[in-house]
Motif scaffolding. Structure first.
Motif, short mmCIF file in Angstrom:
data_model
loop_
_atom_site.label_atom_id
_atom_site.label_comp_id
_atom_site.label_asym_id
_atom_site.label_seq_id
_atom_site.Cartn_x
_atom_site.Cartn_y
_atom_site.Cartn_z
N THR A 109 0.89 -1.16 0.00
CA THR A 109 0.00 0.00 0.00
C THR A 109 0.93 1.21 0.00
OG1 THR A 109 -1.72 1.20 1.24
CG2 THR A 109 -0.20 -0.13 2.56
N GLU A 111 0.56 4.71 1.51
CA GLU A 111 0.36 5.93 2.29
C GLU A 111 1.67 6.70 2.49
OE1 GLU A 111 -1.12 3.08 2.97
OE2 GLU A 111 -3.25 3.58 2.97
N ARG A 140 1.23 -8.54 -1.14
CA ARG A 140 1.04 -8.87 0.28
C ARG A 140 1.25 -10.37 0.41
NH1 ARG A 140 -4.27 -5.06 1.81
NH2 ARG A 140 -3.21 -3.13 1.25
N GLU A 142 0.19 -12.92 1.70
CA GLU A 142 -0.97 -13.47 2.40
C GLU A 142 -0.66 -14.87 2.92
OE1 GLU A 142 -4.09 -12.13 2.66
OE2 GLU A 142 -3.95 -10.39 1.32
N MET A 150 -8.80 -13.64 -6.70
CA MET A 150 -9.67 -13.12 -5.64
C MET A 150 -8.85 -12.73 -4.41
SD MET A 150 -12.91 -12.66 -5.40
CE MET A 150 -14.14 -13.80 -5.95
N GLY A 152 -5.06 -12.80 -4.09
CA GLY A 152 -3.73 -13.07 -4.62
C GLY A 152 -2.68 -12.58 -3.64
N ILE A 202 -4.43 -0.27 8.19
CA ILE A 202 -4.39 1.02 7.49
C ILE A 202 -4.68 2.15 8.49
CG2 ILE A 202 -5.37 2.41 5.59
CD1 ILE A 202 -3.90 -0.08 4.55
N GLU A 272 -15.10 -8.36 -0.71
CA GLU A 272 -14.71 -6.96 -0.48
C GLU A 272 -14.00 -6.43 -1.73
OE1 GLU A 272 -11.99 -6.20 2.90
OE2 GLU A 272 -11.30 -4.54 1.65
N GLY A 274 -13.82 -3.01 -2.38
CA GLY A 274 -13.26 -1.68 -2.12
C GLY A 274 -13.28 -1.40 -0.65
N HIS A 275 -12.47 -0.43 -0.23
CA HIS A 275 -12.41 -0.09 1.19
C HIS A 275 -11.95 1.36 1.29
CE1 HIS A 275 -11.41 -1.93 5.43
NE2 HIS A 275 -12.09 -0.80 5.51
N PHE A 277 -11.20 4.78 3.90
CA PHE A 277 -10.79 5.07 5.28
C PHE A 277 -10.69 6.56 5.50
CE2 PHE A 277 -8.92 0.78 6.11
CZ PHE A 277 -8.78 0.34 4.79
N THR A 304 -8.01 7.70 2.71
CA THR A 304 -7.44 6.81 1.69
C THR A 304 -8.53 5.87 1.18
OG1 THR A 304 -5.72 5.20 1.15
CG2 THR A 304 -6.51 5.16 3.40
N GLY A 308 -10.03 -3.10 -5.28
CA GLY A 308 -9.30 -4.28 -5.75
C GLY A 308 -9.61 -4.51 -7.23
C1 P5A Z 1 -6.76 2.00 0.71
C2 P5A Z 1 -5.92 2.31 -0.48
C3 P5A Z 1 -5.79 -0.18 1.57
O1 P5A Z 1 -4.75 -0.74 1.31
N1 P5A Z 1 -4.55 1.90 1.37
C4 P5A Z 1 -4.52 2.35 0.00
C5 P5A Z 1 -5.82 1.37 1.70
N2 P5A Z 1 -6.95 -0.79 1.77
S1 P5A Z 1 -7.19 -2.37 1.72
O2 P5A Z 1 -8.53 -2.61 2.17
O3 P5A Z 1 -6.20 -3.06 2.46
O4 P5A Z 1 -7.08 -2.82 0.23
C6 P5A Z 1 -7.89 -2.19 -0.75
C7 P5A Z 1 -8.58 -3.22 -1.62
O5 P5A Z 1 -7.62 -4.05 -2.26
C8 P5A Z 1 -8.19 -5.33 -2.47
N3 P5A Z 1 -7.29 -6.37 -1.92
C9 P5A Z 1 -6.94 -7.50 -2.58
N4 P5A Z 1 -7.26 -7.96 -3.81
C10 P5A Z 1 -6.75 -9.16 -4.18
N5 P5A Z 1 -5.95 -9.91 -3.40
C11 P5A Z 1 -5.59 -9.48 -2.16
N6 P5A Z 1 -4.77 -10.22 -1.41
C12 P5A Z 1 -6.10 -8.22 -1.70
N7 P5A Z 1 -5.97 -7.50 -0.56
C13 P5A Z 1 -6.69 -6.38 -0.72
C14 P5A Z 1 -9.53 -5.36 -1.78
O6 P5A Z 1 -10.55 -5.16 -2.75
C15 P5A Z 1 -9.44 -4.18 -0.84
O7 P5A Z 1 -10.71 -3.61 -0.57
#
Ligand code: P5A
Length: 428
Positions: A109, A111, A140, A142, A150, A152, A202, A272, A274-275, A277, A304, A308
């Protein structure tokens, strides 16, 4: 595009590793190829869908006054030590060293980096508000990458960051982004429910996740039944009205404290996509970010906003498919039209197909022309699998009566029409 010249590696068998429908279809339709756990190549068909999603996201953000930048995927670790997040992200953050022994990380990310750009150039309150975004790959590590793109490890994210002189102004932008996100998801053919959520690593004290309901979703969400009515087109509410409806992610839903009666509460699984903050001063305090105001230094407030982008491709397929394959909404379809020549080599069929292909190509309608020698059954199955919204089927018998078949992938409805009216319909 002529299929004989394209690269569309379709799979006949259902890959055993794929547990959810979007992953199965993305592999079978030759959209992606796994290269390592949670790391994928995007093949031509997949890339066209990904590009279309990206374009819609960027288009809506530009309309809302956001300004696009592009930051590197590799970052020096110093910025993260400055914000205090270097340790917080733990093993999820991929770290390594360059030849000079300098520590780098692959951005999970951004920021810290956007703040570094901001502080280098923005000195006065007059430049605010400012909303900068990028669409770029993130990594990330994960614990459990799964379900294809979905979840990754490497994934494409739209990440936006806004800067303000007051918390009220940051809240105004937050509400604006809330509405912009609904527009984005609507254009992608999706209905997303914005649920109050925990802001996790975040940070900040207000956040909403945008959840697309799907049985295979990884999140558990609770929401006012009126969201179902909105999705089904029975109810239309403004952004402000929608923000007033109850919707919460699992971690924030406390049954005893739920403000709506049980009979109006719905419980479902969601993806999820979108997100957003409201960060306030979490980062600007840690990194000491001020601008000069009319009466001295002002600490900057932030928000922020993430989407995704690669996950959305899978989410759209989860929301729109049948037993035969993908049903793309027109806005994201890799090809809008699939043209099937049932008898390649037949002069009449070739002529009709060439006319259709050349006319639509000249008008920039994305069309995939199956000009191969495959059997008709195989051609039908492939076109259904890759999900072009429209199919035009050209065969010698129809042409004797001056007709071709126009099929809607979504409804399955077939019409016999002349070549001219098929073209008129698709160009109209
Ligand atoms: C918002 C933008 C952030 O990182 N910082 C910059 C804040 N938010 S979040 O929720 O952690 O991630 C934003 C969106 O990224 C998608 N996402 C993913 N998609 C695919 N694989 C993953 N491992 C993954 N992790 C996060 C999601 O849609 C999430 O809402």
């Amino acid at each position: 595009m002529r299929l004989s010249q394209y690269f569309l590696p379709l799979l006949k068998e259902t890959p055993s590793e794929a547990q959810i429908v979007s992953h199965r279809y993305m592999l079978r339709a030759g959209m992606i190829k796994q290269q390592a756990a949670g790391i994928y190549s995007w093949l031509p068909l997949g890339l066209r869908a990904l590009d279309n999603v990206e374009k819609i996201v960027a288009d809506e953000l530009e309309k809302a006054g956001c300004v696009r930048v592009l930051m590197p995927t590799l970052q020096p670790t110093e910025l993260w030590k400055e914000s205090g997040r270097y340790d917080a992200l733990g093993k999820e953050m991929l770290r390594f060293k360059d030849r000079a022994d300098r520590e780098l990380l692959y951005s999970p990310t951004c920021e810290e980096m956007i703040i570094d750009i901001f502080r280098s150039y923005v000195k006065s309150y007059k430049a605010l508000p400012l909303n900068l975004y990028q669409i770029n790959w993130k990594f990330r590590d994960e614990v459990r990458p799964r379900f294809g793109v979905m979840r990754g490890r490497e994934f494409l994210m739209k990440d936006g960051y806004s800067f303000h002189t007051t918390l009220d102004d940051a809240k105004r932008e937050y509400s604006k982004m809330y509405d912009v996100y609904h527009n984005i998801f609507k254009r992608l053919g999706l209905t997303a429910i914005a649920v109050s959520a925990d802001s996790g690593a975040i940070g900040g004290n207000l956040s909403h996740e945008f959840q697309v309901l799907a049985e295979t979703g990884e999140s558990q969400v609770y929401y006012d039944q009126r969201f179902d009515d909105i999705r089904d087109g029975k109810l239309s509410l403004s952004g402000e009205e929608m923000r007033g409806l109850y919707a919460a992610a699992d971690e924030l839903h406390v049954p005893e404290k739920c403000p709506i009666p049980k009979e109006n509460l719905r419980e479902a699984r969601g993806i999820e996509v979108g997100h957003i903050f409201l960060l306030g001063r979490k980062y600007t305090d840690a990194m000491g970010i001020d601008v000069t105001g009319p009466e001295g230094a002002v600490r900057v407030e932030m928000g922020t906003y993430g989407i995704g982008v690669s996950r959305l491709v899978a989410a759209i397929i989860e929301a729109s498919h049948d037993d035969n394959g993908i049903i793309w909404p027109e806005s994201v379809a890799p090809f809008r039209v699939g043209l099937i020549n049932l008898r390649p080599g037949d002069v009449n069929c070739e002529e009709a197909c060439n006319l259709i292909y050349n006319t639509l190509t000249a008008k920039e309608v994305p069309i995939l022309y199956d000009d191969t020698d495959e059997r008709p059954g195989g051609k039908f199955a492939s076109m259904d699998l890759i999900g072009t919204p429209w199919q035009i089927i050209v065969g010698p018998k129809g042409l004797e009566r001056n007709v071709v078949e126009l099929k809607s992938r979504k409804t399955g409805e077939k019409q016999e029409v002349s070549v001219e009216s098929a073209l008129a319909k698709l160009l109209g």
